[in-house]
Enzyme design. Structure first.
Site, PDB file in Angstrom:
ATOM      1  N   HIS A 192       0.836  -1.205   0.000  1.00 26.52           N
ATOM      2  CA  HIS A 192       0.000   0.000   0.000  1.00 26.52           C
ATOM      3  C   HIS A 192       0.863   1.244   0.000  1.00 26.52           C
ATOM      4  CE1 HIS A 192      -3.813  -1.958   1.841  1.00 26.52           C
ATOM      5  NE2 HIS A 192      -3.830  -1.966   0.539  1.00 26.52           N
ATOM      6  N   ARG A 299      -9.854  -5.481 -12.248  1.00 25.46           N
ATOM      7  CA  ARG A 299      -9.588  -6.640 -11.373  1.00 25.46           C
ATOM      8  C   ARG A 299     -10.570  -6.611 -10.209  1.00 25.46           C
ATOM      9  NH1 ARG A 299      -3.798  -5.515 -12.568  1.00 25.46           N
ATOM     10  NH2 ARG A 299      -2.815  -7.441 -13.277  1.00 25.46           N
ATOM     11  N   ARG A 335     -13.384  -8.217 -15.116  1.00 27.60           N
ATOM     12  CA  ARG A 335     -12.907  -9.596 -15.019  1.00 27.60           C
ATOM     13  C   ARG A 335     -13.593 -10.278 -13.849  1.00 27.60           C
ATOM     14  NH1 ARG A 335      -6.699 -11.136 -14.093  1.00 27.60           N
ATOM     15  NH2 ARG A 335      -7.136 -10.370 -11.992  1.00 27.60           N
ATOM     16  N   GLU A 435      -3.829 -17.065 -20.430  1.00 27.64           N
ATOM     17  CA  GLU A 435      -2.708 -16.897 -19.500  1.00 27.64           C
ATOM     18  C   GLU A 435      -2.169 -18.254 -19.041  1.00 27.64           C
ATOM     19  OE1 GLU A 435      -4.037 -14.629 -16.115  1.00 27.64           O
ATOM     20  OE2 GLU A 435      -5.991 -15.602 -16.072  1.00 27.64           O
ATOM     21  N   ASN A 458       1.419 -11.957 -17.222  1.00 25.88           N
ATOM     22  CA  ASN A 458       2.003 -12.220 -15.893  1.00 25.88           C
ATOM     23  C   ASN A 458       1.924 -13.707 -15.584  1.00 25.88           C
ATOM     24  OD1 ASN A 458       2.010  -9.462 -15.876  1.00 25.88           O
ATOM     25  ND2 ASN A 458       0.279  -9.253 -14.484  1.00 25.88           N
ATOM     26  N   ASP A 459       0.733 -14.270 -15.795  1.00 25.02           N
ATOM     27  CA  ASP A 459       0.593 -15.702 -15.535  1.00 25.02           C
ATOM     28  C   ASP A 459       1.140 -16.539 -16.687  1.00 25.02           C
ATOM     29  OD1 ASP A 459      -0.498 -16.115 -12.939  1.00 25.02           O
ATOM     30  OD2 ASP A 459      -2.285 -15.058 -13.619  1.00 25.02           O
ATOM     31  N   ARG A 469       5.855 -15.998 -10.220  1.00 25.94           N
ATOM     32  CA  ARG A 469       5.900 -14.549 -10.422  1.00 25.94           C
ATOM     33  C   ARG A 469       6.160 -13.781  -9.132  1.00 25.94           C
ATOM     34  NH1 ARG A 469      -0.357 -13.276 -12.116  1.00 25.94           N
ATOM     35  NH2 ARG A 469      -0.078 -11.228 -11.220  1.00 25.94           N
ATOM     36  N   CYS A 506      -2.954  -7.487 -21.499  1.00 28.10           N
ATOM     37  CA  CYS A 506      -3.135  -6.718 -20.270  1.00 28.10           C
ATOM     38  C   CYS A 506      -2.151  -7.058 -19.163  1.00 28.10           C
ATOM     39  CB  CYS A 506      -4.569  -6.870 -19.755  1.00 28.10           C
ATOM     40  SG  CYS A 506      -4.961  -8.554 -19.251  1.00 28.10           S
TER      41      CYS A 506
END
Ligand code: PEP
Ligand code: MG
Length: 572
Positions: A192, A299, A335, A435, A458-459, A469, A506
């Site tokens: 954060h 997301r 998503r 992915e 990413n995946d 990752r 993405c």
């Protein structure tokens, strides 16, 4: 003496300031066993400290103003939620009563226990949530030691704060006081605090503790977070270099600012679609302001984190509707849940712990295994389509049956909602994230089940190269510059082109201007990225000649190793 240190950027930027060392939370922890007649007083002291911390959080919440108020307010709310967790207080009281520990020692034990749980989590985002526990418990410990009224925020104008960890709300105060950069030994770019430092434009780096310890208090410190470099007691040449970099940065920002409303076209006049990834209302506002042509990835799992119960249909609808209205007619790709056993516990969705959550009941698998949960989400998404263009994207797809099952459910809920009198748009597009390598491999035989495709690199890279990752130890292996990744991306582009299905990308690779031309060369023309990257990527596209880039495609596909790929990419 001049000293060069390196670290990881949590928030990019340049700064020159005087080091201000804040000692790690070196609290006087009393390890003495309490006498039986001291126990009640100690429990009362603990309750007072918790109450004082609660009041402090509420006071900070009240003082929040301006654009970041909501974002920071959410951090403070989360901290208040953690503080109010009955298990926390009960556990502490139990430790004091049965173990006869002093309150501060009980807090330390409790923090260590919780930290151990967080450290075993596979998800890097969740692992980074451990910091929130540290910050909350640190606040209670400070209240116990110093009394509720004093504040431990230090740092003055022109200073570079050097510390172990920094809480989000504290960052705002530091920035307001004119602190020019923050160097921490603990944390991650996903924390954060890091997210907030980026929003505040405050350079922040994560530096190993032993390196940080070499910075003397009050030393002059030059920080270039983008390069991952810190120079302690810089020389004359370093200062000249810094000025030049600052000028270059200002020039670049001016040029980028002019791009807010500029079209995203290559120099040979092909339009490229730039969309944004969003996880919050602020991301949507920013995306719209920076001219994103839509939200390519919303997301939704972020609505499920940091809470005990999953959000109900109306709450989800409110969030999705905000995104749709915020984009004012530009499409929003929602998503569906990408929760897995690692994340699900937090939303009160009880699942068995999985030894390997990345390969477990994640994404669409979980959605189909938990129909009641999924129904609420799909209904909320369908209802949001009444407010503007919505597309639905399904994560972690590996087989046709999954897409067919989701489509059947979406159709069923659409009818249900219409019968209840809700407005649902016609022909809502349903797409799949590609992915998982298996899905990429057989895409031509599954693509009829999809209205559009989005590549999640990413995946895809994680599963294709067997590189976790979230594992920093093998982070260098996590790269798109592997011949297998290049070939798979190309196969996906060809499959979508042959089937006439819209394709976008993405994963994080789309946010990195270093790879923009590689993706253009491979035939991608629709990117979805972190809003902060939109202008830089747009600038890169406007300098690119698509025809020249596409001539490099064969060389890219023939490259046999990373070095060869790097050579091509560096020469674009
Ligand atoms: C991806 O996997 O590339 C992706 C965009 O999804 P996430 O990072 O949320 O898994
Ligand atoms: Mg993914």
């Amino acid at each position: 003496m001049r000293l060069v240190l390196s670290g990881i950027a949590a928030s990019r930027g340049l700064a020159l300031g005087r080091a201000r060392i804040r000692e790690a939370h070196r609290l006087e922890i009393e390890e003495r066993i309490l006498a039986a007649d001291e126990v009640d007083a100690e429990i009362a002291r603990l309750h007072q400290a918790i109450a004082a911390t609660r009041a402090e959080l509420a006071r900070l919440r009240e003082q929040l103003q301006g654009a970041l108020a909501q974002e920071i307010g959410e951090f403070l709310d989360l901290h208040a939620l953690l503080l109010d967790d009955p298990d926390l207080a009960t556990g502490l009281v139990e430790l004091i009563r049965t173990g006869r520990y002093a309150a501060n020692y009980a807090l330390k034990l409790q923090r260590d226990r919780l930290a151990a749980v967080f450290d075993t989590m596979d998800d890097p985002y969740l692992r980074s949530r451990r910091e929130d526990i540290d910050h909350v418990i640190g606040r209670v410990q400070a209240a116990l030691l110093r009394g509720p009224e004093s504040s431990d925020v230090i740092g003055l104008a022109g200073e570079v704060l050097v510390t172990d960890t920094v809480a989000p709300a504290e960052l705002v105060q530091l920035s307001e006081r004119g602190v020019v950069a923050v160097l921490v030994s603990q944390g991650s770019p996903l924390s954060h605090s890091a997210i907030l430092a980026r929003s505040l434009g405050l350079p922040m780096m994560i530096v190993p503790a032993d390196a940080l310890a070499t910075i003397p208090d009050a030393a002059a410190v030059m920080v270039d977070a983008g390069r991952g470099e810190i120079i302690v007691e810089p020389g004359a040449n370093d200062l000249v270099d810094l000025r030049e970099r600052e000028f270059a940065q200002v020039r670049e920002q001016r040029t980028l600012a002019r791009l807010h409303t500029a079209p995203t076209r290559t120099s040979d006049d092909t339009e490229i679609r730039l969309q944004a990834n969003a996880e919050s209302r602020e991301d949507v506002t920013r995306a719209f302001r920076l001219g994103a042509s839509g939200i390519g990835l919303y997301r939704t799992e972020f609505l499920f984190l940091q809470r005990r119960e999953p959000p109900d249909e109306d709450e989800q609808l409110a969030a999705y509707r905000d995104a749709v209205l915020g984009m004012s007619g530009r499409p929003v790709t929602l998503r569906t849940l990408d929760l897995g056993a690692d994340k699900a516990d937090l939303a009160g969705i009880a699942l068995a712990r999985e030894p390997n959550p990345a390969m477990g009941l994640r994404g669409v698998r979980l959605a189909l295994a938990r129909p009641a949960l999924f129904r609420i989400q799909l209904r909320a998404m369908l209802r949001a389509s009444g407010y503007g263009p919505v597309r639905i994207l399904v994560p972690m797809v590996t087989q046709r049956e999954e897409m067919l099952a989701v489509r059947a459910l979406a159709n069923q809920y659409e009818q249900e909602l219409r019968a209840e009198g809700h407005h649902v748009a016609d022909n809502i597009l349903l797409g799949a994230m590609i992915e998982i390598p298996a899905a990429a491999l057989v895409l031509p035989s599954m693509i009829d089940t999809m209205d559009f495709v989005s590549i999640g690199t990413n995946d895809l890279i994680q599963y294709l190269l067997a590189v976790d990752r979230g594992n920093d130890a093998i982070g260098a292996l996590f790269s798109p510059l592997h011949p297998a990744v290049i070939r798979v991306l190309h196969e996906i582009v060809v499959a979508c082109g042959d089937a006439g299905k819209p394709l976008s990308i993405c994963g994080e690779i789309a946010s990195d201007p270093h790879f923009t031309q590689l993706l253009l060369a491979l035939g991608l023309t629709d990117f979805s990225m972190h809003p902060a990257a939109l202008l830089e990527v747009r600038a890169r596209i406007r300098q690119s000649d698509l025809r020249t880039l596409r001539r490099r495609r064969t060389a890219l596909l023939r490259a046999q190793d990373r070095a060869a790929l790097e050579r091509i990419v560096n020469r674009f």
